[in-house]
Write an enzyme that holds these catalytic residues in place. Structure first.
Site, mmCIF file in Angstrom:
data_model
loop_
_atom_site.group_PDB
_atom_site.id
_atom_site.type_symbol
_atom_site.label_atom_id
_atom_site.label_comp_id
_atom_site.label_asym_id
_atom_site.label_seq_id
_atom_site.Cartn_x
_atom_site.Cartn_y
_atom_site.Cartn_z
ATOM 1 N N LYS A 10 -9.744 127.928 -35.888
ATOM 2 C CA LYS A 10 -9.668 126.472 -35.775
ATOM 3 C C LYS A 10 -10.596 125.816 -36.810
ATOM 4 O O LYS A 10 -11.479 126.493 -37.383
ATOM 5 C CB LYS A 10 -10.039 126.061 -34.347
ATOM 6 C CG LYS A 10 -9.042 126.539 -33.273
ATOM 7 C CD LYS A 10 -9.539 126.138 -31.869
ATOM 8 C CE LYS A 10 -8.549 126.417 -30.765
ATOM 9 N NZ LYS A 10 -9.064 125.995 -29.438
ATOM 10 N N PHE A 58 -8.062 115.182 -22.102
ATOM 11 C CA PHE A 58 -8.645 115.524 -23.412
ATOM 12 C C PHE A 58 -7.572 115.803 -24.472
ATOM 13 O O PHE A 58 -7.891 116.191 -25.598
ATOM 14 C CB PHE A 58 -9.588 116.736 -23.282
ATOM 15 C CG PHE A 58 -8.952 117.960 -22.672
ATOM 16 C CD1 PHE A 58 -8.207 118.842 -23.446
ATOM 17 C CD2 PHE A 58 -9.114 118.249 -21.320
ATOM 18 C CE1 PHE A 58 -7.617 119.963 -22.891
ATOM 19 C CE2 PHE A 58 -8.527 119.382 -20.754
ATOM 20 C CZ PHE A 58 -7.781 120.230 -21.547
ATOM 21 N N ASN A 122 -14.055 125.881 -29.631
ATOM 22 C CA ASN A 122 -14.261 127.306 -29.365
ATOM 23 C C ASN A 122 -13.744 128.210 -30.489
ATOM 24 O O ASN A 122 -13.429 129.367 -30.273
ATOM 25 C CB ASN A 122 -13.679 127.673 -28.000
ATOM 26 C CG ASN A 122 -12.261 127.189 -27.824
ATOM 27 O OD1 ASN A 122 -11.603 126.835 -28.795
ATOM 28 N ND2 ASN A 122 -11.775 127.195 -26.605
ATOM 29 N N HIS A 125 -8.102 130.203 -31.544
ATOM 30 C CA HIS A 125 -7.010 130.169 -30.560
ATOM 31 C C HIS A 125 -6.423 131.561 -30.446
ATOM 32 O O HIS A 125 -6.235 132.241 -31.462
ATOM 33 C CB HIS A 125 -5.912 129.202 -30.998
ATOM 34 C CG HIS A 125 -4.644 129.358 -30.204
ATOM 35 N ND1 HIS A 125 -4.486 128.807 -28.955
ATOM 36 C CD2 HIS A 125 -3.498 130.066 -30.442
ATOM 37 C CE1 HIS A 125 -3.288 129.138 -28.468
ATOM 38 N NE2 HIS A 125 -2.679 129.915 -29.352
HETATM 39 N N1 UDP Z 1 -9.823 122.692 -23.823
HETATM 40 C C1 UDP Z 1 -10.791 121.719 -23.641
HETATM 41 N N2 UDP Z 1 -11.214 121.429 -22.371
HETATM 42 C C2 UDP Z 1 -10.693 122.038 -21.271
HETATM 43 C C3 UDP Z 1 -9.691 123.019 -21.467
HETATM 44 C C4 UDP Z 1 -9.281 123.322 -22.745
HETATM 45 O O1 UDP Z 1 -11.293 121.157 -24.621
HETATM 46 O O2 UDP Z 1 -11.107 121.734 -20.143
HETATM 47 C C5 UDP Z 1 -9.350 123.000 -25.206
HETATM 48 C C6 UDP Z 1 -10.025 124.256 -25.785
HETATM 49 O O3 UDP Z 1 -10.230 124.049 -27.171
HETATM 50 C C7 UDP Z 1 -8.969 125.304 -25.524
HETATM 51 C C8 UDP Z 1 -7.676 124.511 -25.726
HETATM 52 O O4 UDP Z 1 -7.972 123.227 -25.177
HETATM 53 O O5 UDP Z 1 -9.073 126.405 -26.404
HETATM 54 C C9 UDP Z 1 -6.453 125.108 -25.022
HETATM 55 O O6 UDP Z 1 -6.738 125.264 -23.670
HETATM 56 P P1 UDP Z 1 -6.231 126.551 -22.855
HETATM 57 O O7 UDP Z 1 -6.374 126.233 -21.402
HETATM 58 O O8 UDP Z 1 -4.896 126.969 -23.355
HETATM 59 O O9 UDP Z 1 -7.355 127.640 -23.215
HETATM 60 P P2 UDP Z 1 -7.281 128.924 -24.190
HETATM 61 O O10 UDP Z 1 -5.936 129.561 -24.009
HETATM 62 O O11 UDP Z 1 -7.499 128.410 -25.601
HETATM 63 O O12 UDP Z 1 -8.421 129.811 -23.737
HETATM 64 MG MG MG Z 2 -4.030 128.707 -24.132
#
Ligand code: UDP
Ligand code: MG
Length: 167
Positions: A10, A58, A122, A125
């Site tokens: 990212k 968000f 984070n 992805h």
């Molecule tokens: N994210 C966030 N706040 C939250 C949950 C998710 O900012 O409470 C963002 C974070 O960057 C995350 C992305 O949204 O990587 C996608 O969320 P997902 O639940 O798919 O998590 P991932 O699969 O990336 O672990």
């Molecule tokens: Mg995800």
């Protein structure tokens, strides 16, 4: 069974100069890289990529984050890793979504942060399951950009289609 997984470094990962570190960590998996490129992220692509989260408070900030609007880096690095249990291996190395809860030795635990607006920056992805991986890989890559045949494809002949070639 071989699996494919989409990885995105990212914009915060690029800005923090973590590309090498992240690729080194991912090489611990011994998986094969079958596609890789730098990609600009349109608003449409970012929204489609995260469409499952479109009702979250968000979401708007998340789209800006993936586009690079928060980091002055309007690009991501996109890769497809391929091999046995690819999704679990990469998600384990990435760590939990929330960088404060992620194992401190994981990629997200080492390099992620939570912004004052609440977005989890984070750095990486990783697709969450096989159907999401297929949807995401087809969104980010065309069949000719991936060096193994993983999904059904078809040949089309396009007339009057302009494209750039080397001069
Ligand atoms: N994210 C966030 N706040 C939250 C949950 C998710 O900012 O409470 C963002 C974070 O960057 C995350 C992305 O949204 O990587 C996608 O969320 P997902 O639940 O798919 O998590 P991932 O699969 O990336 O672990
Ligand atoms: Mg995800």
């Amino acid at each position: 069974m071989n699996q494919a997984v989409l990885i995105l470094i990212k914009p915060d990962g690029l800005k923090k100069s973590l590309t090498g570190n992240i690729l080194t960590r991912l090489s611990e998996t011994k998986l094969e890289i079958v596609a890789a490129k730098m990609a600009r992220v349109s608003r449409e692509l970012a929204m489609e990529h995260y469409k499952q989260l479109q009702d979250k408070p968000f979401f708007e900030e998340l789209v800006k984050y993936l586009r690079g609007e928060l980091h002055d880096r309007m690009k991501v690095m996109a890769l497809v890793y391929w091999g046995k249990d690819a999704i679990k291996k990469c998600r384990d190395l990435a760590g939990a979504t929330n960088p404060e809860e992620a194992d401190p030795t994981s990629i997200r635990g080492s390099y992620g942060r939570i912004t004052t607006t609440g977005v989890y920056e984070n750095v990486i992805h990783v697709s969450s399951n096989e159907s999401e991986a297929a949807r995401e890989i087809k969104l980010w890559f065309g069949p000719d950009e991936i060096i193994v045949d993983m999904y059904p494809m078809k040949e089309i002949v396009e007339k009057d289609c302009k494209k750039n070639v080397w001069a």
